[in-house]
Scaffold this motif. Structure first.
Motif, PDB file in Angstrom:
ATOM      1  N   SER A 281     -12.572  14.878 -12.025  1.00 13.86           N
ATOM      2  CA  SER A 281     -12.815  16.132 -11.712  1.00 13.86           C
ATOM      3  C   SER A 281     -13.480  15.976 -10.236  1.00 13.86           C
ATOM      4  O   SER A 281     -13.222  16.711  -9.502  1.00 13.86           O
ATOM      5  CB  SER A 281     -13.688  16.887 -12.610  1.00 13.86           C
ATOM      6  N   PRO A 282     -14.397  15.164 -10.356  1.00 11.10           N
ATOM      7  CA  PRO A 282     -15.191  15.201  -8.899  1.00 11.10           C
ATOM      8  C   PRO A 282     -14.108  14.514  -7.744  1.00 11.10           C
ATOM      9  O   PRO A 282     -14.043  14.921  -6.611  1.00 11.10           O
ATOM     10  CB  PRO A 282     -16.313  14.160  -8.880  1.00 11.10           C
ATOM     11  N   THR A 283     -13.054  13.561  -8.044  1.00 14.27           N
ATOM     12  CA  THR A 283     -12.190  13.361  -7.323  1.00 14.27           C
ATOM     13  C   THR A 283     -11.289  14.676  -6.827  1.00 14.27           C
ATOM     14  O   THR A 283     -11.117  14.916  -5.425  1.00 14.27           O
ATOM     15  CB  THR A 283     -11.304  12.316  -7.795  1.00 14.27           C
ATOM     16  N   ALA A 284     -10.878  15.408  -7.861  1.00 17.56           N
ATOM     17  CA  ALA A 284     -10.147  16.610  -7.508  1.00 17.56           C
ATOM     18  C   ALA A 284     -10.964  17.591  -6.568  1.00 17.56           C
ATOM     19  O   ALA A 284     -10.391  17.893  -5.501  1.00 17.56           O
ATOM     20  CB  ALA A 284      -9.918  17.319  -8.659  1.00 17.56           C
ATOM     21  N   GLU A 285     -12.230  17.738  -6.986  1.00 19.78           N
ATOM     22  CA  GLU A 285     -13.136  18.670  -6.051  1.00 19.78           C
ATOM     23  C   GLU A 285     -13.043  18.136  -4.636  1.00 19.78           C
ATOM     24  O   GLU A 285     -12.808  19.028  -3.687  1.00 19.78           O
ATOM     25  CB  GLU A 285     -14.434  18.573  -6.603  1.00 19.78           C
ATOM     26  N   GLN A 286     -13.240  16.909  -4.470  1.00 23.13           N
ATOM     27  CA  GLN A 286     -13.306  16.362  -3.003  1.00 23.13           C
ATOM     28  C   GLN A 286     -11.825  16.540  -2.051  1.00 23.13           C
ATOM     29  O   GLN A 286     -11.627  16.724  -1.270  1.00 23.13           O
ATOM     30  CB  GLN A 286     -13.711  14.858  -3.074  1.00 23.13           C
ATOM     31  N   VAL A 287     -10.597  15.925  -3.168  1.00 26.70           N
ATOM     32  CA  VAL A 287      -9.398  16.255  -2.489  1.00 26.70           C
ATOM     33  C   VAL A 287      -8.858  17.551  -1.892  1.00 26.70           C
ATOM     34  O   VAL A 287      -8.278  17.763  -0.865  1.00 26.70           O
ATOM     35  CB  VAL A 287      -8.356  15.681  -3.633  1.00 26.70           C
TER      36      VAL A 287
ATOM     37  N   PRO B 221      -7.575  24.930   3.580  1.00 21.68           N
ATOM     38  CA  PRO B 221      -7.838  26.287   4.149  1.00 21.68           C
ATOM     39  C   PRO B 221      -7.752  27.320   2.916  1.00 21.68           C
ATOM     40  O   PRO B 221      -6.847  27.092   2.281  1.00 21.68           O
ATOM     41  CB  PRO B 221      -6.886  26.403   5.146  1.00 21.68           C
ATOM     42  N   GLY B 222      -8.549  28.168   2.995  1.00 20.42           N
ATOM     43  CA  GLY B 222      -8.480  29.188   1.811  1.00 20.42           C
ATOM     44  C   GLY B 222      -8.736  28.783   0.489  1.00 20.42           C
ATOM     45  O   GLY B 222      -8.375  29.701  -0.617  1.00 20.42           O
ATOM     46  N   VAL B 223      -9.438  27.748   0.127  1.00 21.65           N
ATOM     47  CA  VAL B 223      -9.927  27.242  -1.123  1.00 21.65           C
ATOM     48  C   VAL B 223     -11.442  26.746  -1.207  1.00 21.65           C
ATOM     49  O   VAL B 223     -11.961  26.249  -0.018  1.00 21.65           O
ATOM     50  CB  VAL B 223      -8.908  25.895  -1.383  1.00 21.65           C
ATOM     51  N   GLU B 224     -12.144  27.486  -2.082  1.00 21.69           N
ATOM     52  CA  GLU B 224     -13.317  26.482  -2.597  1.00 21.69           C
ATOM     53  C   GLU B 224     -13.219  26.026  -3.868  1.00 21.69           C
ATOM     54  O   GLU B 224     -12.457  26.336  -4.746  1.00 21.69           O
ATOM     55  CB  GLU B 224     -14.359  27.694  -2.745  1.00 21.69           C
ATOM     56  N   THR B 225     -13.811  24.868  -4.156  1.00 13.11           N
ATOM     57  CA  THR B 225     -13.750  23.952  -5.056  1.00 13.11           C
ATOM     58  C   THR B 225     -15.199  23.656  -5.840  1.00 13.11           C
ATOM     59  O   THR B 225     -16.093  23.611  -5.144  1.00 13.11           O
ATOM     60  CB  THR B 225     -13.164  22.453  -4.946  1.00 13.11           C
ATOM     61  N   ALA B 226     -15.145  23.284  -6.958  1.00 16.04           N
ATOM     62  CA  ALA B 226     -16.134  22.898  -7.796  1.00 16.04           C
ATOM     63  C   ALA B 226     -15.666  22.109  -8.999  1.00 16.04           C
ATOM     64  O   ALA B 226     -14.682  22.232  -9.318  1.00 16.04           O
ATOM     65  CB  ALA B 226     -17.101  24.132  -8.298  1.00 16.04           C
TER      66      ALA B 226
END
Length: 106
Positions: free
Chosen positions: A15-21, A26-31
């Motif tokens: 999940s941290p990999t996905a958050e960074q990727v 644009p138009g996306v916020e991740t956690a």
């Protein structure tokens, strides 16, 4: 703006990999967060309510999420990526798999 939450057990590799990727799309916020007691970052009701889409890595994570946060899952779509815990943080094969599986939802 789409808020994406990536969940796994301990929040150390997938999940941290996905958050960074996806963090700089644009138009996306991740956690990212984990569902296990020893997770690096714990999943919370606030994170679940913040998310538009929640990506879990395994079916067991979906079940745990639904048990613990059922009341907070009113609007988020939950997608199981079926990615086993076989990868290192930012491993190129994991990055490619995440892009292939998450990409169609963005």
């Amino acid at each position: 703006m789409a808020n994406l939450l990536f969940l796994c057990s301990r929040n150390r590799l997938r999940s941290p990999t996905a958050e960074q990727v996806f963090a700089f799309r644009p138009g996306v916020e991740t956690a990212s967060a984990g569902l296990a007691p020893d997770a690096e970052e714990h999943c919370s009701a606030e994170l679940v309510e913040w998310a538009d889409i929640i990506f879990v890595m395994e079916r067991a994570h979906r079940a745990r999420l639904q048990r613990r946060f059922r009341a907070h899952l009113k609007r988020a779509r939950v997608i199981c990526l079926n990615i086993p815990d076989d990868y290192a943080f930012m491993q190129p094969e994991l990055v490619a798999l995440l892009e292939k599986k998450v990409g169609p939802y963005l």
